[in-house]
Write a protein that holds these residues in place. Structure first.
Motif, PDB file in Angstrom:
ATOM      1  N   GLY A 108       0.825  -1.203   0.000  1.00  0.00           N
ATOM      2  CA  GLY A 108       0.000   0.000   0.000  1.00  0.00           C
ATOM      3  C   GLY A 108       0.855   1.247   0.000  1.00  0.00           C
ATOM      4  N   ALA A 109       0.215   2.370  -0.321  1.00  0.00           N
ATOM      5  CA  ALA A 109       0.940   3.632  -0.456  1.00  0.00           C
ATOM      6  C   ALA A 109       1.405   4.157   0.898  1.00  0.00           C
ATOM      7  CB  ALA A 109       0.040   4.656  -1.139  1.00  0.00           C
ATOM      8  N   ASN A 110       2.204   5.186   0.845  1.00  0.00           N
ATOM      9  CA  ASN A 110       2.630   5.899   2.046  1.00  0.00           C
ATOM     10  C   ASN A 110       1.442   6.351   2.864  1.00  0.00           C
ATOM     11  OD1 ASN A 110       5.416   6.221   2.402  1.00  0.00           O
ATOM     12  ND2 ASN A 110       5.512   7.516   0.584  1.00  0.00           N
ATOM     13  N   ALA A 113      -0.788   4.627   4.403  1.00  0.00           N
ATOM     14  CA  ALA A 113      -1.969   3.762   4.373  1.00  0.00           C
ATOM     15  C   ALA A 113      -2.260   3.130   5.742  1.00  0.00           C
ATOM     16  CB  ALA A 113      -1.792   2.667   3.323  1.00  0.00           C
ATOM     17  N   GLY A 114      -1.196   2.944   6.532  1.00  0.00           N
ATOM     18  CA  GLY A 114      -1.378   2.347   7.854  1.00  0.00           C
ATOM     19  C   GLY A 114      -0.628   1.042   8.047  1.00  0.00           C
ATOM     20  N   LYS A 115       0.334   0.777   7.176  1.00  0.00           N
ATOM     21  CA  LYS A 115       1.056  -0.494   7.239  1.00  0.00           C
ATOM     22  C   LYS A 115       1.935  -0.599   8.495  1.00  0.00           C
ATOM     23  CE  LYS A 115       3.105   0.259   3.287  1.00  0.00           C
ATOM     24  NZ  LYS A 115       2.698   1.670   3.110  1.00  0.00           N
ATOM     25  N   SER A 116       2.718   0.450   8.732  1.00  0.00           N
ATOM     26  CA  SER A 116       3.577   0.418   9.920  1.00  0.00           C
ATOM     27  C   SER A 116       2.738   0.374  11.188  1.00  0.00           C
ATOM     28  CB  SER A 116       4.475   1.664   9.980  1.00  0.00           C
ATOM     29  OG  SER A 116       5.307   1.702   8.851  1.00  0.00           O
ATOM     30  N   ILE A 165      11.890  -2.681  12.846  1.00  0.00           N
ATOM     31  CA  ILE A 165      11.300  -1.405  12.485  1.00  0.00           C
ATOM     32  C   ILE A 165      11.990  -0.785  11.279  1.00  0.00           C
ATOM     33  CG2 ILE A 165      10.338  -0.851  14.752  1.00  0.00           C
ATOM     34  CD1 ILE A 165      12.758   0.860  15.282  1.00  0.00           C
ATOM     35  N   GLU A 166      11.246   0.121  10.649  1.00  0.00           N
ATOM     36  CA  GLU A 166      11.710   0.803   9.453  1.00  0.00           C
ATOM     37  C   GLU A 166      12.956   1.631   9.784  1.00  0.00           C
ATOM     38  OE1 GLU A 166       8.428   3.097   8.143  1.00  0.00           O
ATOM     39  OE2 GLU A 166       9.340   3.622   6.242  1.00  0.00           O
ATOM     40  N   GLY A 167      13.918   1.647   8.863  1.00  0.00           N
ATOM     41  CA  GLY A 167      15.031   2.565   9.012  1.00  0.00           C
ATOM     42  C   GLY A 167      16.277   1.992   9.666  1.00  0.00           C
ATOM     43  N   ASP A 214       9.464  -4.331   8.442  1.00  0.00           N
ATOM     44  CA  ASP A 214       8.984  -3.077   7.866  1.00  0.00           C
ATOM     45  C   ASP A 214       9.992  -2.533   6.859  1.00  0.00           C
ATOM     46  OD1 ASP A 214       7.471  -0.867   7.345  1.00  0.00           O
ATOM     47  OD2 ASP A 214       7.268  -0.228   9.426  1.00  0.00           O
ATOM     48  N   GLU A 215       9.628  -2.607   5.594  1.00  0.00           N
ATOM     49  CA  GLU A 215      10.413  -2.021   4.501  1.00  0.00           C
ATOM     50  C   GLU A 215      11.894  -2.394   4.505  1.00  0.00           C
ATOM     51  OE1 GLU A 215       9.260   0.435   2.238  1.00  0.00           O
ATOM     52  OE2 GLU A 215       7.326   0.956   3.094  1.00  0.00           O
ATOM     53  N   PRO A 216      12.214  -3.682   4.452  1.00  0.00           N
ATOM     54  CA  PRO A 216      13.625  -4.053   4.475  1.00  0.00           C
ATOM     55  C   PRO A 216      14.426  -3.554   3.273  1.00  0.00           C
ATOM     56  CG  PRO A 216      12.252  -5.979   4.035  1.00  0.00           C
ATOM     57  CD  PRO A 216      11.333  -4.856   4.390  1.00  0.00           C
ATOM     58  N   GLU A 249       6.079  -3.739   2.482  1.00  0.00           N
ATOM     59  CA  GLU A 249       6.977  -3.289   1.411  1.00  0.00           C
ATOM     60  C   GLU A 249       6.296  -2.276   0.495  1.00  0.00           C
ATOM     61  OE1 GLU A 249      10.888  -3.861   1.065  1.00  0.00           O
ATOM     62  OE2 GLU A 249       9.629  -2.939  -0.464  1.00  0.00           O
ATOM     63  N   GLN A 250       7.058  -1.243   0.141  1.00  0.00           N
ATOM     64  CA  GLN A 250       6.588  -0.301  -0.892  1.00  0.00           C
ATOM     65  C   GLN A 250       6.770  -0.930  -2.264  1.00  0.00           C
ATOM     66  OE1 GLN A 250       5.620   3.025  -1.008  1.00  0.00           O
ATOM     67  NE2 GLN A 250       5.626   3.394   1.198  1.00  0.00           N
ATOM     68  N   ASN A 251       7.839  -1.725  -2.383  1.00  0.00           N
ATOM     69  CA  ASN A 251       8.155  -2.362  -3.656  1.00  0.00           C
ATOM     70  C   ASN A 251       7.303  -3.623  -3.825  1.00  0.00           C
ATOM     71  OD1 ASN A 251       9.293  -3.827  -5.766  1.00  0.00           O
ATOM     72  ND2 ASN A 251      11.353  -3.055  -5.320  1.00  0.00           N
TER      73      ASN A 251
HETATM   74  P1  ATP Z   1       4.807   4.623   5.540  1.00  0.00           P
HETATM   75  O1  ATP Z   1       5.259   3.710   4.484  1.00  0.00           O
HETATM   76  O2  ATP Z   1       4.947   6.074   5.168  1.00  0.00           O
HETATM   77  O3  ATP Z   1       5.337   4.327   6.906  1.00  0.00           O
HETATM   78  P2  ATP Z   1       2.377   3.390   6.379  1.00  0.00           P
HETATM   79  O4  ATP Z   1       1.429   2.751   5.452  1.00  0.00           O
HETATM   80  O5  ATP Z   1       3.288   2.522   7.149  1.00  0.00           O
HETATM   81  O6  ATP Z   1       3.226   4.448   5.590  1.00  0.00           O
HETATM   82  P3  ATP Z   1       1.675   4.544   8.891  1.00  0.00           P
HETATM   83  O7  ATP Z   1       3.065   4.935   9.198  1.00  0.00           O
HETATM   84  O8  ATP Z   1       1.084   3.413   9.607  1.00  0.00           O
HETATM   85  O9  ATP Z   1       1.510   4.307   7.334  1.00  0.00           O
HETATM   86  O10 ATP Z   1       0.761   5.816   9.095  1.00  0.00           O
HETATM   87  C1  ATP Z   1      -0.651   5.788   8.905  1.00  0.00           C
HETATM   88  C2  ATP Z   1      -1.259   7.125   9.296  1.00  0.00           C
HETATM   89  O11 ATP Z   1      -1.095   7.310  10.710  1.00  0.00           O
HETATM   90  C3  ATP Z   1      -0.609   8.323   8.644  1.00  0.00           C
HETATM   91  O12 ATP Z   1      -1.631   9.235   8.315  1.00  0.00           O
HETATM   92  C4  ATP Z   1       0.272   8.879   9.717  1.00  0.00           C
HETATM   93  O13 ATP Z   1       0.408  10.270   9.582  1.00  0.00           O
HETATM   94  C5  ATP Z   1      -0.478   8.542  10.996  1.00  0.00           C
HETATM   95  N1  ATP Z   1       0.432   8.330  12.139  1.00  0.00           N
HETATM   96  C6  ATP Z   1       1.481   7.469  12.192  1.00  0.00           C
HETATM   97  N2  ATP Z   1       2.084   7.522  13.378  1.00  0.00           N
HETATM   98  C7  ATP Z   1       1.411   8.433  14.110  1.00  0.00           C
HETATM   99  C8  ATP Z   1       1.545   8.958  15.438  1.00  0.00           C
HETATM  100  N3  ATP Z   1       2.500   8.505  16.248  1.00  0.00           N
HETATM  101  N4  ATP Z   1       0.662   9.894  15.847  1.00  0.00           N
HETATM  102  C9  ATP Z   1      -0.306  10.335  15.018  1.00  0.00           C
HETATM  103  N5  ATP Z   1      -0.502   9.897  13.775  1.00  0.00           N
HETATM  104  C10 ATP Z   1       0.347   8.967  13.307  1.00  0.00           C
END
Ligand code: ATP
Length: 246
Positions: free
Chosen positions: A40-42, A44-47, A93-95, A169-171, A202-204
């Motif tokens: 899913g896109a940036n 989206a809520g994956k992390s 975790i990512e990073g 998360d995003e290896p 994964e983004q990829n």
């Molecule tokens: P990415 O690849 O950018 O990490 P993702 O799909 O993993 O994207 P999340 O990081 O889960 O997405 O974020 C989902 C939503 O939750 C986003 O709108 C983000 O801004 C919000 N969010 C993430 N962490 C927090 C936080 N600690 N407090 C408030 N909002 C948050």
């Protein structure tokens, strides 16, 4: 054969700071010994999904406010991250955050306190078997090795805990194609040979679908699609719209 999944997420809702609704009813299953991709896109809520499983959500003032997360049949979403880790779930975790001032081997040993049976020495041998490069670099300061080697170090540290389920998360993030290929091969081997179950963010999409036989696609806090990876990659609309594969 129908086997109980090792992880079952049912309809979870997640809020940050009591008010920001980020997951709006997410359901995911990971079969025992399986690899499942979460795409899913940036944003989206994956992390957030991974953090809900590992319990790390609480450190960011996030909370599972509805639904259930079951690991090996037991509800875990009210438990703390340390308890969840002891049950055998570990999140990478990512990073690729290594402890920069410690050596590679010291970084690996950080994961060892969660071991249940095997010795630290056996754990290190296992990690060095899969990541021969880390054996070569074991006495180097982790802050000074390459990004790819740091990613290997954080995966290795996770392996030192004797995990049953690894949340990755995003290896591939920020790594050169050759290294990405190498790391994904190792992920596949760990799954095959060690029976470790894996939930992979994964983004990829292309890369993720090449190692995971099953995938879920997320969009703004919901699962919009899931299926066998082969089916997902055959569908033109999915390829184009959700996976960016065309
Ligand atoms: P990415 O690849 O950018 O990490 P993702 O799909 O993993 O994207 P999340 O990081 O889960 O997405 O974020 C989902 C939503 O939750 C986003 O709108 C983000 O801004 C919000 N969010 C993430 N962490 C927090 C936080 N600690 N407090 C408030 N909002 C948050």
């Amino acid at each position: 054969e129908t086997q109980e999944p090792i992880l079952k997420i049912s309809n979870i809702e997640v809020k940050y700071h009591e008010v920001i609704l980020v997951l709006k009813g997410v359901s995911i299953e990971v079969p025992k010994g399986g690899i499942v991709a979460l795409l899913g896109a940036n944003g989206a809520g994956k992390s957030t999904t991974l953090k809900a499983i590992s319990g790390l959500l609480k450190t960011e003032d996030g909370k599972v406010t509805d639904g259930a997360i079951e690991f090996e049949g037991e509800r875990i979403h009210a438990q703390g991250a340390a308890t969840i880790a002891r049950k055998g779930i570990i999140q990478v975790i990512e990073g690729r955050r290594v402890f920069e001032h410690l050596t590679v081997e010291e970084n690996l040993k950080v994961g060892a306190h969660l071991r249940k049976s095997g010795s630290v020495k056996d754990g290190l041998e296992m990690v060095y078997h899969y990541f021969p490069r880390l054996r070569e670099k074991r006495n180097e300061t982790a802050g000074f090795i390459s990004g790819g080697e740091q990613q290997m170090t954080v995966v290795g540290r996770a392996l030192m805990t004797e995990p049953k389920l690894v949340l990755l998360d995003e290896p591939s993030m920020g790594l050169a194609p050759m290294l990405i290929h190498e790391i994904f091969n190792i992920i596949k081997q760990l799954n095959d040979e060690q029976g470790i179950s894996i939930l992979l963010v994964e983004q990829n999409a292309k890369l993720a679908l090449s190692v995971a036989p099953y995938a879920y696609v997320m969009e703004t806090g919901r699962i919009v699609m899931d299926g066998e990876s082969s089916t997902l990659t055959e569908n033109e609309d999915i390829k184009d719209f959700y996976l960016g594969l065309t």
